[in-house]
Design a protein around this motif. Structure first.
Motif: not given
Length: 623
Positions: A63-64, A69-72
């Motif tokens: 999850l982390l 990866a998606s929001t930086g």
């Protein structure tokens, strides 16, 4: 039941569901239930907790990593908020409702309830229990929230791990990151093996976050190794043969976990010296095989009943032990080591029903709406003149009542169970007699007390006043939670201190299995010049029959060793003369214990002269 391959994940409301993990959770929680509620059926069912640890480490880390990866970035406040919404609703209800029920039942089930609630509220139950001398394996006090130790370990991981993961991400290679976690997991497992003392109470190494973090870390290592593939989907197996091999490996690992649950007991050295770590590695293999897009193993694990139970596994785990403990307390005299079958079955049924209600009306609403959203919905229900108003008002009254009764229970809770009080009284009585021993001489034509050293566990400790009354001058060295594994070391210490007398009484069979090698070590320490009385064990525990068989066999092969048949002498009167746990003797039971030893000493006194050897003389059991 469908056997079609399940998707690795399903995206819904921003969440990913990995195939097979619900079923794996169901197997884990079922194993824990069997271990606790039907203790003779699955000696290693506690390994289900380690399966949970691996799943948690994998899911939280994945999850982390997806968020990063998606929001930086990783929004720690949001992460911890989601954890609170997931954990707190069921936990608060379980603690307050169970404490209220305990207040109504009364007695030992309320012992040190304030300390238990403190540990639950601060997610530090494991360390609070260790600091207070609590034991996961000890039955002297029926701690209602004992199983919350594992939740504490997970929550401590949830607090610390996101910060450490952000630092770990500075390492560029995912293989290197995974290697760091594997090394850390190995270090935790080695630390458990190092601190574990054979024959001693294993609670410290079992409860410790430091010694029991390897499952969480090895699960996190798998997530790191699969980084970048979890969100977009794992690659499918190259061919049918590869897919079959992967499924076979996962299935074999699952079978291996089952075997471990059968052969590894909570008193076995192998459990803490690699057994739990191996079970964790096997769980990683199952997860890696099950979450692949073409995994039939994942599809089978996700089948109907398993998925239902897996989704409710958190509530089932929280509820089962308080419900079981309360049922046993209500039954009176029952113990969790040998509970009535009806109580165990009833506990399972009540647990499943209550867990479903908690999942549907508390856990899911808070998880979907959040705490603030639920408060707003509650406020709207109160303001509208509908049947919901009655439900909302009733709910508010129940919550206030639960809070009030919980505070009341904390205020009135005793600090010692009846068994602990019995042992404390016996210890004090024994100390008084040792300071001012009775002038009454022993009336039995056997060895006198001033030539006897008695080494034992809490059963002997409870019987110490009777021993000192029967054998004035006897030196009793007895402590809680001792097992036979500790005997050679204790005897060496007493010998070094000049306290090892000509006749030694050894009562150490209650707290775990014994081995021939340990008894051989005892014989070597004592040497041929001392006589030995081995006291048979009586307790509602699986290993007692094996313990007594080993003791009897050893006594039959050593001329100057005899078996005191405490088990046979107390069994017909166990309900009358033993405490509520069915193990520790009261005053009259202590007298039976002393008479069993007196009969054994008489058997030693009646031995014919030695024929030049110590072996080969079969002695009858002393009665």
């Amino acid at each position: 039941m469908s056997h079609e391959p399940a998707p690795t994940f399903a995206l819904a409301a921003g969440r990913i569901h990995y195939a097979g993990l619900d079923g794996l959770r169901a197997i884990a929680v079922a194993a824990v239930l069997v271990y606790h509620l039907f203790p003779r059926a699955l000696p290693g069912g506690f390994i289900g907790v380690d399966v949970f640890f691996v799943i948690s480490g994998f899911l939280i880390t994945s999850l982390l990593l997806r968020e990063k990866a998606s929001t930086g970035r990783v929004d720690l406040r949001s992460f911890w908020g989601r954890r609170a919404r997931r954990i707190l609703p069921a936990l608060v209800i379980v603690v307050t409702a169970s404490t209220t029920a305990a207040l109504l039942v009364g007695g030992d089930v309320l012992v040190r309830i304030g300390r238990q609630i403190l540990g639950a509220a601060t997610f530090s139950y494991n360390w609070v229990a260790v600091a207070g001398g609590g034991s996961y394996f000890d039955q002297l006090s029926p701690e209602m929230f004992r199983t919350l130790w594992s939740l504490a370990v997970e929550e401590q991981f949830y607090i610390v791990w996101p910060l450490l993961l952000l630092a770990l991400l500075f390492v560029r290679s995912r293989w290197a990151r995974a290697a760091v976690l594997v090394v850390a997991a190995a270090g935790s497992a080695i630390w458990m093996a190092t601190l574990f003392m054979p024959g001693g109470d294993a609670t410290r190494v079992y409860y410790g976050t430091d010694t029991h973090a390897f499952g969480l870390l090895i699960g996190a290592a798998l997530a790191v190794l699969l980084e970048g593939r979890l969100g977009a989907g794992l690659p499918r197996a190259a061919g049918r043969a590869t897919r079959i091999a992967i499924d076979a490996a996962g299935t074999a690992a699952l079978v291996g976990i089952g075997v471990a649950m059968v052969v590894l007991g909570d008193a076995a050295d192998a459990t803490y010296r690699g057994g739990l770590a191996v079970a964790s590695v096997l769980t990683v293999v199952v997860i890696a095989a099950a979450i692949r897009p073409d995994s039939r193993l994942g599809a089978r694990l996700d089948a109907g009943a398993l998925r239902w139970m897996g989704r409710r596994s958190y509530g089932i785990y929280l509820w089962h032990w308080p419900i079981f403990t309360l049922l046993l307390a209500g039954a009176g005299g029952a113990t969790s080591q040998a509970p009535p079958l009806a109580a165990s079955v009833l506990a399972v049924l009540i647990t499943l029903v209550v867990a479903e209600l908690s999942f549907r009306f508390a856990e899911n609403p808070v998880r979907r709406r959040g705490f603030a959203g639920c408060v707003r919905a509650f406020g709207r229900a109160v303001r509208t003149r509908t049947p919901r108003t009655i439900v909302a008002a009733s709910t508010a009254l129940v919550l206030v009542a639960l809070a009030g009764s919980t505070l009341t229970a904390i205020a009135v809770a005793p600090q010692k169970s009846t068994v602990e009080a019995l042992i404390a009284h016996a210890r004090q009585a024994a100390h008084t007699r040792s300071v001012a021993p009775s002038a009454q001489p022993s009336t039995r034509p056997t060895v006198t007390g001033d030539n006897i050293t008695a080494v034992g566990d809490s059963v002997m400790l409870a019987a110490a006043p009777a021993l000192q009354e029967a054998f004035p001058g006897i030196d009793v060295d007895a402590k809680v939670s001792r097992s036979m594994y500790a005997a050679p070391g204790i005897l060496r210490r007493l010998d070094d201190e000049g306290r090892l007398r000509g006749t030694v009484v050894l009562g150490l069979g209650t707290n775990g299995p014994i081995s021939k090698s340990t008894l051989a070590d005892v014989a070597r320490v004592l040497g041929p010049q001392r006589q030995l009385v081995l006291v048979s064990a009586f307790a509602p525990r699986d290993w007692i029959a094996g313990v007594n068989a080993e003791l009897g066999d050893f006594a039959s092969r050593h001329r100057t060793t005899v078996l005191a048949d405490w088990c046979g002498d107390i069994e017909p009167r166990s309900r009358e003369l033993l405490a509520g746990d069915g193990i520790h003797p009261g005053e009259k039971g202590g007298e039976v214990y002393a008479k069993s030893i007196a009969a054994a000493l008489q058997a030693l006194a009646d031995l014919p002269p030695a024929a030049g050897t110590q072996h080969g003389h079969n002695l009858p059991v002393a009665r």
